[in-house]
Design a protein around this motif. Structure first.
Motif, PDB file in Angstrom:
ATOM      1  N   ASN A   1       0.830  -1.215   0.000  1.00 40.67           N
ATOM      2  CA  ASN A   1       0.000   0.000   0.000  1.00 40.67           C
ATOM      3  C   ASN A   1       0.859   1.258   0.000  1.00 40.67           C
ATOM      4  O   ASN A   1       0.561   2.242  -0.686  1.00 40.67           O
ATOM      5  CB  ASN A   1      -0.936   0.003   1.215  1.00 40.67           C
ATOM      6  N   LEU A   2       1.931   1.210   0.763  1.00 43.80           N
ATOM      7  CA  LEU A   2       2.845   2.342   0.832  1.00 43.80           C
ATOM      8  C   LEU A   2       3.480   2.596  -0.539  1.00 43.80           C
ATOM      9  O   LEU A   2       3.603   3.740  -0.986  1.00 43.80           O
ATOM     10  CB  LEU A   2       3.928   2.070   1.878  1.00 43.80           C
ATOM     11  N   GLY A   3       3.871   1.497  -1.215  1.00 44.57           N
ATOM     12  CA  GLY A   3       4.452   1.614  -2.549  1.00 44.57           C
ATOM     13  C   GLY A   3       3.478   2.224  -3.540  1.00 44.57           C
ATOM     14  O   GLY A   3       3.876   3.000  -4.411  1.00 44.57           O
ATOM     15  N   HIS A   4       2.198   1.879  -3.385  1.00 43.53           N
ATOM     16  CA  HIS A   4       1.177   2.435  -4.273  1.00 43.53           C
ATOM     17  C   HIS A   4       1.124   3.960  -4.159  1.00 43.53           C
ATOM     18  O   HIS A   4       1.119   4.672  -5.172  1.00 43.53           O
ATOM     19  CB  HIS A   4      -0.186   1.830  -3.939  1.00 43.53           C
ATOM     20  N   PHE A   5       1.101   4.461  -2.928  1.00 50.53           N
ATOM     21  CA  PHE A   5       0.988   5.900  -2.731  1.00 50.53           C
ATOM     22  C   PHE A   5       2.300   6.627  -3.044  1.00 50.53           C
ATOM     23  O   PHE A   5       2.288   7.788  -3.456  1.00 50.53           O
ATOM     24  CB  PHE A   5       0.542   6.202  -1.294  1.00 50.53           C
ATOM     25  N   ALA A   6       3.434   5.923  -2.822  1.00 53.64           N
ATOM     26  CA  ALA A   6       4.736   6.546  -3.121  1.00 53.64           C
ATOM     27  C   ALA A   6       5.134   6.356  -4.584  1.00 53.64           C
ATOM     28  O   ALA A   6       6.168   6.869  -5.008  1.00 53.64           O
ATOM     29  CB  ALA A   6       5.814   5.952  -2.208  1.00 53.64           C
ATOM     30  N   ARG A   7       4.306   5.605  -5.339  1.00 56.76           N
ATOM     31  CA  ARG A   7       4.566   5.309  -6.742  1.00 56.76           C
ATOM     32  C   ARG A   7       5.912   4.602  -6.926  1.00 56.76           C
ATOM     33  O   ARG A   7       6.722   4.948  -7.792  1.00 56.76           O
ATOM     34  CB  ARG A   7       4.491   6.582  -7.606  1.00 56.76           C
ATOM     35  N   LEU A   8       6.100   3.581  -6.091  1.00 55.44           N
ATOM     36  CA  LEU A   8       7.329   2.793  -6.139  1.00 55.44           C
ATOM     37  C   LEU A   8       6.994   1.305  -6.021  1.00 55.44           C
ATOM     38  O   LEU A   8       6.001   0.947  -5.390  1.00 55.44           O
ATOM     39  CB  LEU A   8       8.261   3.171  -4.970  1.00 55.44           C
ATOM     40  N   GLU A   9       7.834   0.478  -6.611  1.00 52.59           N
ATOM     41  CA  GLU A   9       7.707  -0.973  -6.416  1.00 52.59           C
ATOM     42  C   GLU A   9       8.488  -1.338  -5.159  1.00 52.59           C
ATOM     43  O   GLU A   9       9.714  -1.261  -5.145  1.00 52.59           O
ATOM     44  CB  GLU A   9       8.252  -1.729  -7.623  1.00 52.59           C
ATOM     45  N   LEU A  10       7.759  -1.715  -4.112  1.00 48.17           N
ATOM     46  CA  LEU A  10       8.392  -1.997  -2.829  1.00 48.17           C
ATOM     47  C   LEU A  10       8.143  -3.451  -2.414  1.00 48.17           C
ATOM     48  O   LEU A  10       7.110  -4.026  -2.729  1.00 48.17           O
ATOM     49  CB  LEU A  10       7.841  -1.075  -1.738  1.00 48.17           C
ATOM     50  N   HIS A  11       9.119  -4.010  -1.720  1.00 44.41           N
ATOM     51  CA  HIS A  11       8.952  -5.302  -1.059  1.00 44.41           C
ATOM     52  C   HIS A  11       9.780  -5.245   0.223  1.00 44.41           C
ATOM     53  O   HIS A  11      10.706  -4.408   0.344  1.00 44.41           O
ATOM     54  CB  HIS A  11       9.396  -6.456  -1.972  1.00 44.41           C
ATOM     55  N   PRO A  12       9.485  -6.078   1.213  1.00 50.32           N
ATOM     56  CA  PRO A  12      10.165  -5.949   2.512  1.00 50.32           C
ATOM     57  C   PRO A  12      11.688  -5.951   2.426  1.00 50.32           C
ATOM     58  O   PRO A  12      12.347  -5.173   3.118  1.00 50.32           O
ATOM     59  CB  PRO A  12       9.644  -7.160   3.298  1.00 50.32           C
ATOM     60  N   HIS A  13      12.262  -6.812   1.560  1.00 50.96           N
ATOM     61  CA  HIS A  13      13.717  -6.952   1.558  1.00 50.96           C
ATOM     62  C   HIS A  13      14.430  -5.764   0.933  1.00 50.96           C
ATOM     63  O   HIS A  13      15.632  -5.581   1.153  1.00 50.96           O
ATOM     64  CB  HIS A  13      14.114  -8.239   0.832  1.00 50.96           C
ATOM     65  N   ILE A  14      13.714  -4.933   0.171  1.00 50.10           N
ATOM     66  CA  ILE A  14      14.378  -3.786  -0.453  1.00 50.10           C
ATOM     67  C   ILE A  14      14.860  -2.793   0.611  1.00 50.10           C
ATOM     68  O   ILE A  14      15.842  -2.070   0.407  1.00 50.10           O
ATOM     69  CB  ILE A  14      13.451  -3.088  -1.480  1.00 50.10           C
ATOM     70  N   PHE A  15      14.190  -2.789   1.760  1.00 52.15           N
ATOM     71  CA  PHE A  15      14.618  -1.889   2.843  1.00 52.15           C
ATOM     72  C   PHE A  15      15.947  -2.361   3.441  1.00 52.15           C
ATOM     73  O   PHE A  15      16.809  -1.550   3.799  1.00 52.15           O
ATOM     74  CB  PHE A  15      13.539  -1.805   3.918  1.00 52.15           C
ATOM     75  N   ARG A  16      16.115  -3.668   3.538  1.00 48.57           N
ATOM     76  CA  ARG A  16      17.387  -4.218   4.027  1.00 48.57           C
ATOM     77  C   ARG A  16      18.509  -3.905   3.033  1.00 48.57           C
ATOM     78  O   ARG A  16      19.601  -3.483   3.435  1.00 48.57           O
ATOM     79  CB  ARG A  16      17.237  -5.726   4.222  1.00 48.57           C
ATOM     80  N   HIS A  17      18.237  -4.105   1.735  1.00 47.51           N
ATOM     81  CA  HIS A  17      19.241  -3.757   0.723  1.00 47.51           C
ATOM     82  C   HIS A  17      19.595  -2.275   0.800  1.00 47.51           C
ATOM     83  O   HIS A  17      20.757  -1.890   0.643  1.00 47.51           O
ATOM     84  CB  HIS A  17      18.701  -4.058  -0.687  1.00 47.51           C
ATOM     85  N   THR A  18      18.584  -1.442   1.016  1.00 45.96           N
ATOM     86  CA  THR A  18      18.805   0.005   1.058  1.00 45.96           C
ATOM     87  C   THR A  18      19.645   0.391   2.264  1.00 45.96           C
ATOM     88  O   THR A  18      20.566   1.215   2.158  1.00 45.96           O
ATOM     89  CB  THR A  18      17.453   0.743   1.087  1.00 45.96           C
ATOM     90  N   CYS A  19      19.344  -0.211   3.412  1.00 43.70           N
ATOM     91  CA  CYS A  19      20.129   0.057   4.621  1.00 43.70           C
ATOM     92  C   CYS A  19      21.598  -0.306   4.388  1.00 43.70           C
ATOM     93  O   CYS A  19      22.500   0.473   4.708  1.00 43.70           O
ATOM     94  CB  CYS A  19      19.566  -0.737   5.798  1.00 43.70           C
ATOM     95  N   ALA A  20      21.837  -1.483   3.808  1.00 43.34           N
ATOM     96  CA  ALA A  20      23.210  -1.935   3.551  1.00 43.34           C
ATOM     97  C   ALA A  20      23.919  -0.985   2.587  1.00 43.34           C
ATOM     98  O   ALA A  20      25.089  -0.623   2.792  1.00 43.34           O
ATOM     99  CB  ALA A  20      23.184  -3.353   2.983  1.00 43.34           C
ATOM    100  N   THR A  21      23.218  -0.574   1.538  1.00 44.25           N
ATOM    101  CA  THR A  21      23.805   0.335   0.549  1.00 44.25           C
ATOM    102  C   THR A  21      24.132   1.687   1.174  1.00 44.25           C
ATOM    103  O   THR A  21      25.190   2.269   0.919  1.00 44.25           O
ATOM    104  CB  THR A  21      22.836   0.518  -0.638  1.00 44.25           C
TER     105      THR A  21
END
Length: 292
Positions: free
Chosen positions: A228-248
């Protein structure tokens, strides 16, 4: 026995003796037929068991890579299938010894997809705009601390050690491995806000994020929140992308790999090194800068 009949016997053996699926059998057939076709076109005859040499294997691998232009993992699958076939011939005493195989083609790793700073800001803006205190805490812990989804949903209050200036979580990761993960200021504030909200609502649970029917919140519930958050932010989101983002984010802030690996719970540094690879935007910028 002819090579064609041997192929049939090999496929029957892998189906009934090894218990391989029909899909696997079809893959073996396709890979071996491709090799036999190449051998026949190269040498003018169908290969019999003792015909196949290490030179043939090297040349065939080179053909797949440089003439056919196949990807590394596909080439490695073809070569693995030929190896299985030759091992079966050796077991049946139809060849005297195994020819030596060339090394597998190295698979080029790419950096996992991570959110840009602008995209991260859009996500945070949307979740804060929603006003859902629990969801803000969930997103902050995923994004700021790099938790796996399973680690987040199973968090218990007893695993939190939060103060006004410092805070840690005791995380039980893969294989039951325990690590301490710091909770930075924005994530800590989000958790404090959620704890206060819980108290107001009279929520009584050992889990930081309780589920609707007791126990902890489910993976599907968190996935729905993120969808739902991805829908409003106009992004393709999944739980693991946040972990990848933190690491990056950590790697690009010049944090050393041992520290990053410890925070994320990686048991092997090679898993963490993938975050040091440049993304497409970085490579494009480098070429533009270097172009004459």
């Amino acid at each position: 026995m002819s090579g064609i009949n041997l192929l049939t016997d090999f496929l029957q053996h892998t189906r009934y003796q090894k218990g391989n699926s029909e899909k696997s059998i079809a893959t073996y057939r396709r890979c071996l037929n491709s090799f036999f076709k190449w051998y026949s076109e190269t040498n003018g005859r169908y290969p019999e068991p003792n015909d196949i040499t290490s030179v043939d294997l090297r040349e065939y691998q080179n053909f797949l890579q440089n003439i056919k232009g196949l990807k590394a993992n596909t080439i490695n699958l073809y070569m693995k299938t030929i190896r299985l076939y030759l091992e079966w011939l050796l077991e049946k005493e139809l060849i005297g010894r195994m020819p030596s195989f060339p090394k597998n083609i190295k698979i080029q790793q790419t950096q996992p997809k991570a959110l840009t700073r602008n995209e991260q800001n859009r996500v945070i803006r949307e979740v804060e705009r929603s006003g859902n205190i629990r969801n803000i805490a969930i997103i902050r812990l995923l994004l700021s601390c790099g938790l796996r989804l399973s680690e987040l949903i199973s968090l218990e209050l007893s695993q939190l050690d939060l103060g006004e200036r410092h805070g840690f979580m005791t995380i039980i990761g893969k294989g039951g491995k325990v690590r301490k993960v710091p909770v930075p200021p924005e994530a800590r504030k989000a958790v404090f806000d959620w704890l206060a909200e819980r108290e107001k609502k009279g929520i009584n649970s050992n889990y930081l994020f309780p589920g609707r029917l007791g126990g902890h919140i489910s993976k599907s519930q968190v996935s729905n929140i993120i969808d739902n958050l991805g829908h409003f932010a106009r992004l393709e989101l999944h739980p693991h992308i946040f972990r990848h983002t933190c690491a990056t984010n950590l790697v690009r802030s010049n944090i050393d790999l041992v520290t990053v690996a410890t925070i994320l719970g990686h048991s092997n540094l090679s898993t963490t090194k993938v975050y040091t690879l440049p993304d497409e935007k970085t490579m494009a910028a480098a070429l533009e800068q270097a172009e004459v």
